[in-house]
Design a protein around this motif. Structure first.
Motif, PDB file in Angstrom:
ATOM      1  N   ALA A   1      19.325   9.347  -3.708  1.00  0.00           N
ATOM      2  CA  ALA A   1      19.494   7.894  -3.786  1.00  0.00           C
ATOM      3  C   ALA A   1      18.140   7.212  -3.916  1.00  0.00           C
ATOM      4  CB  ALA A   1      20.240   7.383  -2.557  1.00  0.00           C
ATOM      5  N   VAL A   2      17.144   7.693  -3.174  1.00  0.00           N
ATOM      6  CA  VAL A   2      15.793   7.124  -3.280  1.00  0.00           C
ATOM      7  C   VAL A   2      15.202   7.442  -4.644  1.00  0.00           C
ATOM      8  CG1 VAL A   2      13.456   7.147  -2.330  1.00  0.00           C
ATOM      9  CG2 VAL A   2      15.425   7.222  -0.794  1.00  0.00           C
ATOM     10  N   ARG A   3      15.405   8.640  -5.124  1.00  0.00           N
ATOM     11  CA  ARG A   3      14.871   8.998  -6.444  1.00  0.00           C
ATOM     12  C   ARG A   3      15.457   8.109  -7.538  1.00  0.00           C
ATOM     13  NH1 ARG A   3      14.864  15.648  -6.696  1.00  0.00           N
ATOM     14  NH2 ARG A   3      12.803  15.942  -5.760  1.00  0.00           N
TER      15      ARG A   3
ATOM     16  N   ALA B   1       5.878   0.631  -1.631  1.00  0.00           N
ATOM     17  CA  ALA B   1       6.439   0.333  -0.314  1.00  0.00           C
ATOM     18  C   ALA B   1       7.535   1.329   0.053  1.00  0.00           C
ATOM     19  CB  ALA B   1       6.980  -1.096  -0.291  1.00  0.00           C
ATOM     20  N   VAL B   2       8.362   1.689  -0.923  1.00  0.00           N
ATOM     21  CA  VAL B   2       9.432   2.670  -0.672  1.00  0.00           C
ATOM     22  C   VAL B   2       8.826   4.031  -0.349  1.00  0.00           C
ATOM     23  CG1 VAL B   2      11.318   3.956  -1.759  1.00  0.00           C
ATOM     24  CG2 VAL B   2      11.161   1.475  -2.048  1.00  0.00           C
TER      25      VAL B   2
ATOM     26  N   VAL C   1       9.180   6.148   3.230  1.00  0.00           N
ATOM     27  CA  VAL C   1       9.744   7.490   3.326  1.00  0.00           C
ATOM     28  C   VAL C   1       8.746   8.467   3.933  1.00  0.00           C
ATOM     29  CG1 VAL C   1      10.554   9.465   1.971  1.00  0.00           C
ATOM     30  CG2 VAL C   1      11.406   7.168   1.460  1.00  0.00           C
ATOM     31  N   THR C   2       7.514   8.429   3.478  1.00  0.00           N
ATOM     32  CA  THR C   2       6.541   9.433   3.908  1.00  0.00           C
ATOM     33  C   THR C   2       6.024   9.196   5.319  1.00  0.00           C
ATOM     34  OG1 THR C   2       4.774   8.172   2.797  1.00  0.00           O
ATOM     35  CG2 THR C   2       5.822   9.963   1.552  1.00  0.00           C
TER      36      THR C   2
END
Length: 329
Positions: free
Chosen positions: A164-166, A205-206, A210-211
């Motif tokens: 979904a993030v990808r 920002a995303v 995540v990281t």
């Protein structure tokens, strides 16, 4: 026979459940404690949670009545190969007042036994991770995937969250406005749905959101995919279809074509009424039309049944399963 008690434990990364049952099917006690997986939490903490669940399940029960026990555990092989871990579990078992032997089985076998008493079949589990296993004579035989978030777990909750993030990042790279799923993911990760005038700033920002966290936490986004797919959101619907195909492909690695023995579905993504559960059932029914598709149920009760099967007074394991293991709700 009813004076005999067996104990089963279903030990996971977030919770530990114990059940004490008599052979006539009476549930004499149950207990719940925190995560008891030694791989995730260390042997000492895991053993402490095991002891807490055991003590609650055995409250008011003479521990000398307990004749056998089984602990179902992800990474059972690692525990058995670690003398310190096994010593910690042995100590917890004895501190609970138990003098009978216990066995340690993989959580996949316990999930399988919670759905059926058939000695041969397949189990497919999809939760945070994903694994498929072939069962022969109620022993794990061949296993597919379960390789963890970095190398596998295709179709799992982690996989859904990461994909979904990808998809969101790919759209932002193309300067496309996020769809409904993308906006929900964006809000979950950054607290806002608006895209910066420079989309790359939102991408950064995303990525930072995540990281900054352990990678496996991407699994928390899976419910967004599931609920969006239920609403018909196109990206989510496509992800569910891809996840279902990946999970069915994992089963295909180990299950012969045309097999008619049962398939048990376990894990939060496959036991509930979710779009992924429906899609996986359709995939499996298309590939193995003669196989019963069953849901996993009470893991602690299934572990107790696995413990009881080897007692000399048990002559009909299938009938005992019907008494000890409640059907899934």
């Amino acid at each position: 026979m009813s004076d005999t008690v067996v104990v089963g434990l279903d030990v996971g990364g977030t919770s530990t459940r114990a059940a004490a049952l008599s052979l006539d099917g009476a549930r004499l006690g149950e207990g719940r404690a925190g995560g008891g997986n030694p791989t995730s939490h260390g042997a000492d903490r895991a053993a402490a949670e095991l002891l807490a669940a055991l003590r609650a399940a055995l409250a008011g029960i003479d521990p000398t009545r307990v004749r056998a026990g089984v602990i179902g555990l992800a990474g059972a092989g690692r525990l058995l190969a670690d003398p310190n871990g096994r010593d910690a579990f042995d100590s917890a078992w004895a501190e609970a007042g138990l003098r009978c032997p216990y066995a340690v089985h993989g959580d996949a076998l316990v999930a399988y036994a919670s759905g059926t008493a058939a000695p041969d079949g397949t189990v497919l589990i999809a939760g945070t991770g994903a694994i498929a296993a072939q069962v022969r004579d109620l022993r794990l035989d061949r296993v597919a995937d379960g390789h963890g978030w970095l190398l596998g777990d295709a179709g799992s909750g982690f996989w859904l969250g990461r994909e979904a993030v990808r998809r969101l990042l790919t759209g932002l790279d193309r300067a496309q406005a996020p769809g409904d799923l993308g906006r929900r993911v964006l809000a979950e990760l950054t607290g806002a749905t608006a895209v910066d005038d420079r989309p790359r700033a939102t991408v950064d920002a995303v990525v930072q959101a995540v990281t900054r966290r352990p990678p496996v936490e991407l699994a928390r986004l899976a419910p967004l995919v599931v609920s969006s797919a239920r609403d018909g959101e196109p990206t989510a619907v496509a992800l569910i279809a891809e996840a279902a195909a990946a999970l069915a492909q994992s089963v295909s690695r180990i299950r012969p074509p045309g097999a008619a023995d049962p398939v048990v579905l376990g894990g939060g993504l496959l036991t509930g009424d979710t779009p992924l559960a429906g899609a996986v059932r359709a995939e499996l029914a298309g590939r193995w039309p003669d196989a019963p598709l069953l849901s996993a149920g009470d893991g602690a009760a299934a572990a107790a049944w696995l413990a009881a099967r080897d007692l000399p007074e048990v002559t009909d394991p299938a009938a005992l399963h019907a008494r000890l293991v409640p059907p899934p709700a």
